[in-house]
Design a protein around this motif. Structure first.
Motif, PDB file in Angstrom:
ATOM      1  N   ALA A 315      54.227  -0.209 -19.868  1.00  0.00           N
ATOM      2  CA  ALA A 315      53.444   0.741 -19.106  1.00  0.00           C
ATOM      3  C   ALA A 315      53.789   2.242 -19.449  1.00  0.00           C
ATOM      4  O   ALA A 315      55.036   2.374 -19.624  1.00  0.00           O
ATOM      5  CB  ALA A 315      53.583   0.305 -17.819  1.00  0.00           C
ATOM      6  N   GLY A 316      52.765   3.257 -19.340  1.00  0.00           N
ATOM      7  CA  GLY A 316      53.320   4.315 -19.571  1.00  0.00           C
ATOM      8  C   GLY A 316      54.119   5.248 -18.393  1.00  0.00           C
ATOM      9  O   GLY A 316      55.468   5.461 -18.794  1.00  0.00           O
ATOM     10  N   PHE A 317      53.777   4.863 -17.027  1.00  0.00           N
ATOM     11  CA  PHE A 317      54.743   4.980 -15.994  1.00  0.00           C
ATOM     12  C   PHE A 317      54.280   3.955 -14.929  1.00  0.00           C
ATOM     13  O   PHE A 317      53.374   3.301 -14.987  1.00  0.00           O
ATOM     14  CB  PHE A 317      54.481   6.547 -15.512  1.00  0.00           C
ATOM     15  N   ILE A 318      55.388   3.781 -14.057  1.00  0.00           N
ATOM     16  CA  ILE A 318      55.243   2.863 -12.972  1.00  0.00           C
ATOM     17  C   ILE A 318      55.725   3.462 -11.568  1.00  0.00           C
ATOM     18  O   ILE A 318      56.750   4.024 -11.683  1.00  0.00           O
ATOM     19  CB  ILE A 318      56.042   1.700 -13.227  1.00  0.00           C
ATOM     20  N   GLU A 319      54.866   3.460 -10.532  1.00  0.00           N
ATOM     21  CA  GLU A 319      55.265   4.034  -9.250  1.00  0.00           C
ATOM     22  C   GLU A 319      54.711   3.144  -8.088  1.00  0.00           C
ATOM     23  O   GLU A 319      53.967   2.408  -8.129  1.00  0.00           O
ATOM     24  CB  GLU A 319      54.493   5.322  -9.153  1.00  0.00           C
ATOM     25  N   ASN A 320      55.905   2.815  -7.398  1.00  0.00           N
ATOM     26  CA  ASN A 320      55.916   2.123  -6.152  1.00  0.00           C
ATOM     27  C   ASN A 320      55.168   0.588  -6.450  1.00  0.00           C
ATOM     28  O   ASN A 320      54.212   0.249  -5.833  1.00  0.00           O
ATOM     29  CB  ASN A 320      54.791   2.842  -5.131  1.00  0.00           C
ATOM     30  N   SER A 321      55.588   0.005  -7.598  1.00  0.00           N
ATOM     31  CA  SER A 321      55.123  -1.182  -7.557  1.00  0.00           C
ATOM     32  C   SER A 321      56.079  -2.545  -8.097  1.00  0.00           C
ATOM     33  O   SER A 321      57.500  -1.986  -7.905  1.00  0.00           O
ATOM     34  CB  SER A 321      54.165  -1.042  -9.027  1.00  0.00           C
ATOM     35  N   GLU A 322      55.586  -3.743  -8.049  1.00  0.00           N
ATOM     36  CA  GLU A 322      56.289  -4.770  -8.207  1.00  0.00           C
ATOM     37  C   GLU A 322      55.974  -5.247  -9.765  1.00  0.00           C
ATOM     38  O   GLU A 322      54.867  -5.695  -9.707  1.00  0.00           O
ATOM     39  CB  GLU A 322      56.290  -5.852  -7.309  1.00  0.00           C
ATOM     40  N   VAL A 323      56.987  -5.481 -10.564  1.00  0.00           N
ATOM     41  CA  VAL A 323      56.786  -5.801 -11.816  1.00  0.00           C
ATOM     42  C   VAL A 323      57.868  -6.817 -12.292  1.00  0.00           C
ATOM     43  O   VAL A 323      58.874  -6.617 -12.320  1.00  0.00           O
ATOM     44  CB  VAL A 323      56.803  -4.611 -12.952  1.00  0.00           C
ATOM     45  N   GLU A 324      57.175  -7.767 -12.542  1.00  0.00           N
ATOM     46  CA  GLU A 324      58.043  -9.040 -13.173  1.00  0.00           C
ATOM     47  C   GLU A 324      57.564  -9.586 -14.603  1.00  0.00           C
ATOM     48  O   GLU A 324      56.578 -10.052 -14.872  1.00  0.00           O
ATOM     49  CB  GLU A 324      57.790 -10.068 -12.241  1.00  0.00           C
ATOM     50  N   ALA A 325      58.737  -9.694 -15.658  1.00  0.00           N
ATOM     51  CA  ALA A 325      58.369  -9.984 -16.777  1.00  0.00           C
ATOM     52  C   ALA A 325      59.443 -11.249 -17.200  1.00  0.00           C
ATOM     53  O   ALA A 325      60.387 -11.156 -17.015  1.00  0.00           O
ATOM     54  CB  ALA A 325      58.457  -8.959 -17.820  1.00  0.00           C
ATOM     55  N   GLY A 326      58.949 -11.914 -18.091  1.00  0.00           N
ATOM     56  CA  GLY A 326      59.633 -13.244 -18.394  1.00  0.00           C
ATOM     57  C   GLY A 326      60.462 -12.845 -19.706  1.00  0.00           C
ATOM     58  O   GLY A 326      61.509 -13.382 -20.088  1.00  0.00           O
ATOM     59  N   SER A 327      60.278 -11.684 -20.624  1.00  0.00           N
ATOM     60  CA  SER A 327      61.135 -11.168 -21.573  1.00  0.00           C
ATOM     61  C   SER A 327      61.387  -9.703 -21.466  1.00  0.00           C
ATOM     62  O   SER A 327      62.712  -9.355 -21.601  1.00  0.00           O
ATOM     63  CB  SER A 327      60.158 -11.370 -22.765  1.00  0.00           C
ATOM     64  N   SER A 328      60.745  -8.940 -21.405  1.00  0.00           N
ATOM     65  CA  SER A 328      60.847  -7.336 -21.257  1.00  0.00           C
ATOM     66  C   SER A 328      60.224  -6.577 -20.449  1.00  0.00           C
ATOM     67  O   SER A 328      58.941  -7.003 -20.412  1.00  0.00           O
ATOM     68  CB  SER A 328      61.298  -7.001 -22.816  1.00  0.00           C
TER      69      SER A 328
END
Length: 523
Positions: A315-328
């Motif tokens: 992502a270009g930027f991330i604000e006030n979010s929940e982000v979950e990834a299996g690798s990176s």
């Protein structure tokens, strides 16, 4: 006594010239008189009554690639070789290949020779070396968006490690193909052929959605889709494209392939797909992908946006979010007040490269330009433990409790049946329950080992946090269960866990790592 006067076209010294004349004409030294001009060109007077024929010699050098001849005029009334005789000598006797002749050099040399000049080592023919064929090669016509593929030894390109989704249009040329060439054979001055090496082949396998365009001499896409190029197999997979925003006119999307959104994903909407590409902004939405999620602009939420991907999230930027990834998780600019969880790495080294606020968890590593901001919020950065461990442990303990209850229930049934008839030969139901209880007990006894193995596999042997510019006050680093609280801003460094001291330590360079910290091996 008759005297023959000769001249040279190339400079000499007295000794070498006399030796040459004695050798070529077979004459005595006292018959030769030599005078030199300023350029060491000689005038030779040979006084003898002998009639000596003219001489011609040919030397083949450089492995048969060059022929040089020398001409020596006749002495007195010796036989003079004319133009035809010399050409016949070169062609018929020396068997030189006429197509390689330097005819002008031959003509001029003969003119000088007939005028009484000694002509030496004039190149009369030169061979043509072989030109090996060019290896087959290809040119890619689709963008790779700053990703760098690994070039194999065969020149092909291996794309197995590139997770960016490359979109193409119908009939778009993907690869220009240039087949190998046979090369051009060479030839020696004697006409002997020199074989050329044919260029190496390069095979591109056509997968689905691809055809070969004869006019453009390359591989093109049958329809719009995204490109996969692995092990020299080219395919174009279909994409569900949204030209604009995901809003009420589109609704929620569920698709087995790739979803591409040219605009934004508005609040309240959901996308589920194998992979997702959003060119605009993701608001308070839910995006779930089996493989990858790419948000070109960024994620701007009020705290309700959730992104989950089985592999990678960019992502270009991330604000006030929940982000979950299996690798990176790859952040192109900054991340603020968000919960990031990666089963591999988190990287924020492009753009501002800022991570600040929220809760950051990665299994192997976190790499950012800056952690925290001046007067920013306090937040924790975790590495070394898979974020899913707690959920797995809770599920394992719940299974253990459930299994323990099943065993207790089996024990109660066994007691009741045993009171009725303890002979298992006459009570098959009792025998069946006892057998089942034995199997359940074995499974129960191995559950602790399974939990221990689960914990071990969820602990990274050598996690690290790397900061290229600064770590600000308020950042709390957590390696396994050990914390390091930053009360003031520190500069760049690499942070690791030293098992020997049980502390988090800062390394200035990677080279120090081997000297200071041995590889962490969890017991």
């Amino acid at each position: 006594m008759p005297v023959t006067t000769l001249k040279t076209l190339s400079p000499h010294n007295d000794h070498e010239l006399r030796k040459l004349l004695e050798h070529v004409y077979g004459i005595q030294p006292e018959w030769i008189k030599i005078t030199f001009d300023e350029e060491r060109l000689a005038t030779i007077e040979i006084e003898t009554e002998m009639d000596i024929d003219s001489r011609v010699s040919v030397g083949i050098n450089d492995g048969g690639m060059k022929a040089e001849f020398s001409l020596f005029p006749a002495i007195n009334k010796g036989k003079v070789l004319d133009n035809d005789a010399i050409e016949n000598y070169l062609i018929k006797e020396k068997r030189l290949y006429t197509e390689l002749f330097h005819w002008d050099s031959i003509k001029h040399s003969i003119q000088y020779y007939l005028a009484g000049y000694i002509v030496e080592r004039v190149v009369v023919a030169e061979g043509m070396p072989a030109e090996d064929g060019q290896d087959a090669w290809m040119t890619l016509h689709f963008e790779l968006d700053d990703r760098r593929p690994r070039e194999l030894d065969d020149g092909s390109v291996d794309f197995r490690d590139i997770n960016h989704i490359v979109t193409v249009e119908e009939n778009q040329l993907l690869i220009s193909f240039h087949p190998e060439t046979a090369g051009r054979e060479g030839i020696k001055v004697t006409g002997e052929r020199i074989q050329a090496r044919r260029g190496k082949k390069l095979v591109i396998h056509k997968g689905r959605g691809v055809y070969f365009d004869d006019e453009r001499q390359g591989y093109a896409a049958k329809d719009g889709g995204y490109v996969i190029f692995e092990n020299n197999r080219l395919s174009v997979n279909p994409i569900y494209s949204v030209y604009g925003d995901v809003d009420y006119s589109v609704g929620n999307i569920k698709f087995d392939g790739t979803v591409s959104v040219s605009g934004d994903v508005l609040s309240g909407f959901e996308i589920k797909a194998k992979s997702i590409v959003v060119w605009g902004v993701v608001r308070d939405a839910l995006l779930t992908a089996v493989d990858d999620i790419t948000v070109k602009t960024g994620v701007k939420s009020t705290g309700k946006c959730i992104l989950k991907a089985g592999r990678n999230i960019t992502a270009g930027f991330i604000e006030n979010s929940e982000v979950e990834a299996g690798s990176s998780i790859m952040i192109k600019n900054y991340c603020l007040n968000s919960k990031l969880r990666s089963e591999g790495e988190i990287n924020a080294t492009a753009g501002d490269g800022i991570i600040s606020g929220g809760e950051i968890r990665a299994f192997s590593s976190i790499h950012a330009r800056r952690l925290g901001l001046d007067q920013g919020p306090q937040f924790r950065v975790f590495v070394g433990v898979k974020h899913s461990l707690q959920d797995k442990l809770e599920a394992a303990m719940a299974d253990k409790d459930k299994l323990e209850q099943i065993i207790r229930d089996a024990d109660e049934k066994i007691r009741k049946l045993a009171k009725m008839n303890p002979d298992i030969k006459k009570n098959p139901k009792l025998k069946s329950i006892i057998t089942s209880r034995t199997l359940l007990m074995k499974k129960f006894q191995t559950m602790d080992e399974r939990v221990e193995q689960m914990i071990k596999s969820s602990m990274h042997p050598m996690p690290f946090i790397r900061v290229d510019q600064s770590v600000h006050d308020g950042v709390i680093m957590v390696f396994y269960g050990t914390e390091k609280n930053f009360a003031e801003t520190e500069g760049a460094g690499k942070f690791v866990y030293n098992k020997a001291t049980g502390k988090i330590e800062k390394l200035k360079t990677d080279a120090v790592l081997e000297a200071v910290v041995t590889e962490v091996k969890l017991d």
